[in-house]
Design a protein around this motif. Structure first.
Motif, PDB file in Angstrom:
ATOM      1  N   GLY A  13     -11.338  -0.964  -7.411  1.00 19.74           N
ATOM      2  CA  GLY A  13     -10.250  -0.409  -6.337  1.00 19.74           C
ATOM      3  C   GLY A  13      -9.323  -1.410  -6.105  1.00 19.74           C
ATOM      4  O   GLY A  13      -9.206  -2.648  -6.463  1.00 19.74           O
ATOM      5  N   PRO A  14      -8.409  -1.057  -5.076  1.00 12.74           N
ATOM      6  CA  PRO A  14      -7.486  -1.838  -4.606  1.00 12.74           C
ATOM      7  C   PRO A  14      -7.862  -3.347  -4.024  1.00 12.74           C
ATOM      8  O   PRO A  14      -8.889  -3.243  -3.513  1.00 12.74           O
ATOM      9  N   PRO A  15      -6.941  -4.289  -4.412  1.00 12.19           N
ATOM     10  CA  PRO A  15      -7.709  -5.624  -3.809  1.00 12.19           C
ATOM     11  C   PRO A  15      -7.743  -5.630  -2.361  1.00 12.19           C
ATOM     12  O   PRO A  15      -6.772  -4.960  -1.435  1.00 12.19           O
ATOM     13  N   PRO A  16      -8.632  -6.314  -1.668  1.00 10.73           N
ATOM     14  CA  PRO A  16      -8.760  -6.189  -0.224  1.00 10.73           C
ATOM     15  C   PRO A  16      -7.705  -6.954   0.481  1.00 10.73           C
ATOM     16  O   PRO A  16      -7.270  -6.650   1.729  1.00 10.73           O
ATOM     17  N   SER A  17      -7.326  -8.127  -0.270  1.00  6.85           N
ATOM     18  CA  SER A  17      -6.643  -9.105   0.548  1.00  6.85           C
ATOM     19  C   SER A  17      -4.880  -8.530   0.604  1.00  6.85           C
ATOM     20  O   SER A  17      -4.408  -8.101  -0.408  1.00  6.85           O
ATOM     21  N   MET A  18      -4.242  -8.748   1.680  1.00  6.47           N
ATOM     22  CA  MET A  18      -2.779  -8.287   1.795  1.00  6.47           C
ATOM     23  C   MET A  18      -2.023  -9.322   0.730  1.00  6.47           C
ATOM     24  O   MET A  18      -1.189  -8.868   0.371  1.00  6.47           O
ATOM     25  N   ARG A  21      -2.808  -7.713  -2.562  1.00  5.83           N
ATOM     26  CA  ARG A  21      -1.616  -6.533  -2.699  1.00  5.83           C
ATOM     27  C   ARG A  21      -0.309  -6.826  -2.778  1.00  5.83           C
ATOM     28  O   ARG A  21       0.447  -6.281  -3.729  1.00  5.83           O
ATOM     29  N   MET A  22       0.195  -7.665  -2.048  1.00  4.19           N
ATOM     30  CA  MET A  22       1.798  -8.058  -2.199  1.00  4.19           C
ATOM     31  C   MET A  22       2.032  -8.823  -3.611  1.00  4.19           C
ATOM     32  O   MET A  22       2.962  -8.496  -4.264  1.00  4.19           O
ATOM     33  N   THR A  23       1.251  -9.701  -4.118  1.00  7.15           N
ATOM     34  CA  THR A  23       1.310 -10.161  -5.349  1.00  7.15           C
ATOM     35  C   THR A  23       1.244  -9.171  -6.460  1.00  7.15           C
ATOM     36  O   THR A  23       2.019  -9.249  -7.597  1.00  7.15           O
ATOM     37  N   LEU A  24       0.362  -8.355  -6.497  1.00 11.61           N
ATOM     38  CA  LEU A  24       0.277  -6.919  -7.324  1.00 11.61           C
ATOM     39  C   LEU A  24       1.461  -6.290  -7.404  1.00 11.61           C
ATOM     40  O   LEU A  24       2.175  -6.023  -8.416  1.00 11.61           O
ATOM     41  N   ILE A  25       2.128  -5.881  -6.297  1.00 12.22           N
ATOM     42  CA  ILE A  25       3.427  -5.509  -6.106  1.00 12.22           C
ATOM     43  C   ILE A  25       4.604  -6.099  -6.703  1.00 12.22           C
ATOM     44  O   ILE A  25       5.274  -5.708  -7.474  1.00 12.22           O
ATOM     45  N   ARG A  43       2.341   3.739  -8.743  1.00 14.77           N
ATOM     46  CA  ARG A  43       1.564   4.066 -10.183  1.00 14.77           C
ATOM     47  C   ARG A  43       1.139   2.925 -10.943  1.00 14.77           C
ATOM     48  O   ARG A  43      -0.020   2.518 -11.515  1.00 14.77           O
ATOM     49  N   ARG A  44       2.022   1.820 -10.975  1.00 12.71           N
ATOM     50  CA  ARG A  44       1.881   0.511 -11.485  1.00 12.71           C
ATOM     51  C   ARG A  44       0.721  -0.293 -10.913  1.00 12.71           C
ATOM     52  O   ARG A  44       0.036  -0.893 -11.519  1.00 12.71           O
TER      53      ARG A  44
END
Length: 267
Positions: A13-18, A21-25, A43-44
Motif C-alpha cells: 500500500g501507499p507509504p505511511p510517511s508524508m 509520499r512526497m518523494t514518491l511524487i 497512476r504513477r
C-alpha cells in the motif's frame, strides 16, 4: 528491467510517511521539462487521487513544483538542486528542446549530464513512456568511466585531467582514443546498468567539454542508427551556448578615416 506489475496480495500500500509520499511524487517527474496531470501522478505513484492532489498543492506552494494549464512540472527549488553555478541552468535550457526532439523521434530515453568529479551528474531526462526502463533520475549520479555520457566528456579532457579523475586503465584509455576517432561518439552496452545501452556525444565549448547528451534503451536499441542524431543535438546545443560575437568597435579611428575619405573626394 523490473516489471511494473504488482501482486496485489503482497502490495504494502501507499507509504505511511508524508516525506515518503512526497518523494514518491517527486520521483514521478522523469525530467526537467516533464509535465504531468493529477491523474498521471496518481497512476504513477498509486496514491489516492485526493492524497496526490493535497501533496501536489503543498509542493507547489513550496516551489518544489509548479502548476500551469499543461499540468505539473518541476519547480524552482527542484531545478536548483545540484545546478547552482557552472552555467547548468543555461545548459539545461539550451538542451531541453533537443532532448525532447530526440526522444520523440526515436522512442529512446534522452539524457543531459555534466561531469562532477569522477561521476556524471544528470541534469535532465526525457523518456516518455520509456523513462522507467532506464534507472536514472534527474539529480542522480553514475560513474563517468562506465557511462557513454561520461566517456564522451572524458575523451575531450586533457589526458592528465582524465587520469586524475578516473585513473588510467588501459582499456579506458583505448576507448577514449576510439571516441575521438569517431568524432566524439561514445557507446556503452550494459557497463553501468545491466541490459541498458546508450550512445552519447559531448557538448563542447571553446575551453573544453561542457556536458553531454545521450540516447539510451535496451539491448535492441539501434545505437548506430541514432548516433548521428545525438551528435547533431550536441552540436546544436554547443551553438546555442556559444557567446555572441562582439560588435565591431566603432571608435575614433574609423571616424577619422571616413572624414579623410570625404576630404579626398572633395579635392
Amino acid at each position: 528491467m523490473t516489471s511494473l506489475s504488482t501482486d496485489l496480495s503482497t502490495d504494502p500500500g501507499p507509504p505511511p510517511s508524508m516525506v515518503e509520499r512526497m518523494t514518491l511524487i517527486m520521483d514521478a517527474f522523469a525530467g526537467r521539462s516533464a509535465r504531468l496531470t493529477l491523474e498521471d501522478v496518481a497512476r504513477r505513484t498509486r496514491l489516492p487521487r485526493s492524497t496526490a492532489h493535497r501533496i501536489l498543492d503543498q509542493l507547489v506552494r513550496l516551489d518544489w513544483l509548479d502548476h500551469t494549464s499543461s499540468g505539473y512540472g518541476l519547480g524552482r527549488r527542484a531545478l536548483g538542486l545540484g545546478g547552482g553555478g557552472g552555467g547548468h541552468g543555461e545548459i539545461r535550457e539550451a538542451a531541453a528542446p533537443l532532448l525532447h526532439e530526440l526522444q520523440l523521434n526515436t522512442g529512446l530515453v534522452a539524457h543531459l549530464a555534466v561531469l562532477d568529479g569522477a561521476d556524471v551528474h544528470y541534469l535532465d531526462k526525457a523518456g516518455g513512456r520509456s523513462a522507467r526502463s532506464v534507472p536514472t533520475r534527474v539529480g542522480g549520479r553514475s560513474p563517468a568511466h562506465a557511462t557513454a555520457l561520461g566517456r564522451a566528456i572524458l575523451a575531450w579532457l586533457a589526458p592528465e585531467r582524465a587520469h586524475a579523475l578516473v585513473g588510467d586503465p588501459g582499456s579506458l584509455h583505448q576507448e577514449l582514443h576510439r571516441i575521438r576517432q569517431r568524432r566524439g561518439l561514445a557507446f556503452e552496452r550494459g557497463d553501468c546498468f545491466p541490459g541498458v545501452t546508450s550512445v552519447a556525444a559531448a557538448i563542447r565549448g571553446p575551453r573544453g567539454p561542457l556536458a553531454a547528451i545521450s540516447l539510451a534503451g535496451d539491448s535492441r536499441a539501434p545505437l548506430e542508427r541514432v548516433a548521428p542524431l545525438v551528435a547533431d543535438a550536441a552540436r546544436q546545443a554547443a551553438r546555442a551556448l556559444a557567446p555572441a560575437p562582439e560588435a565591431p568597435h566603432r571608435g575614433r579611428a574609423p571616424e577619422l578615416r571616413l572624414l579623410t575619405t570625404g576630404r579626398d573626394r572633395a579635392r
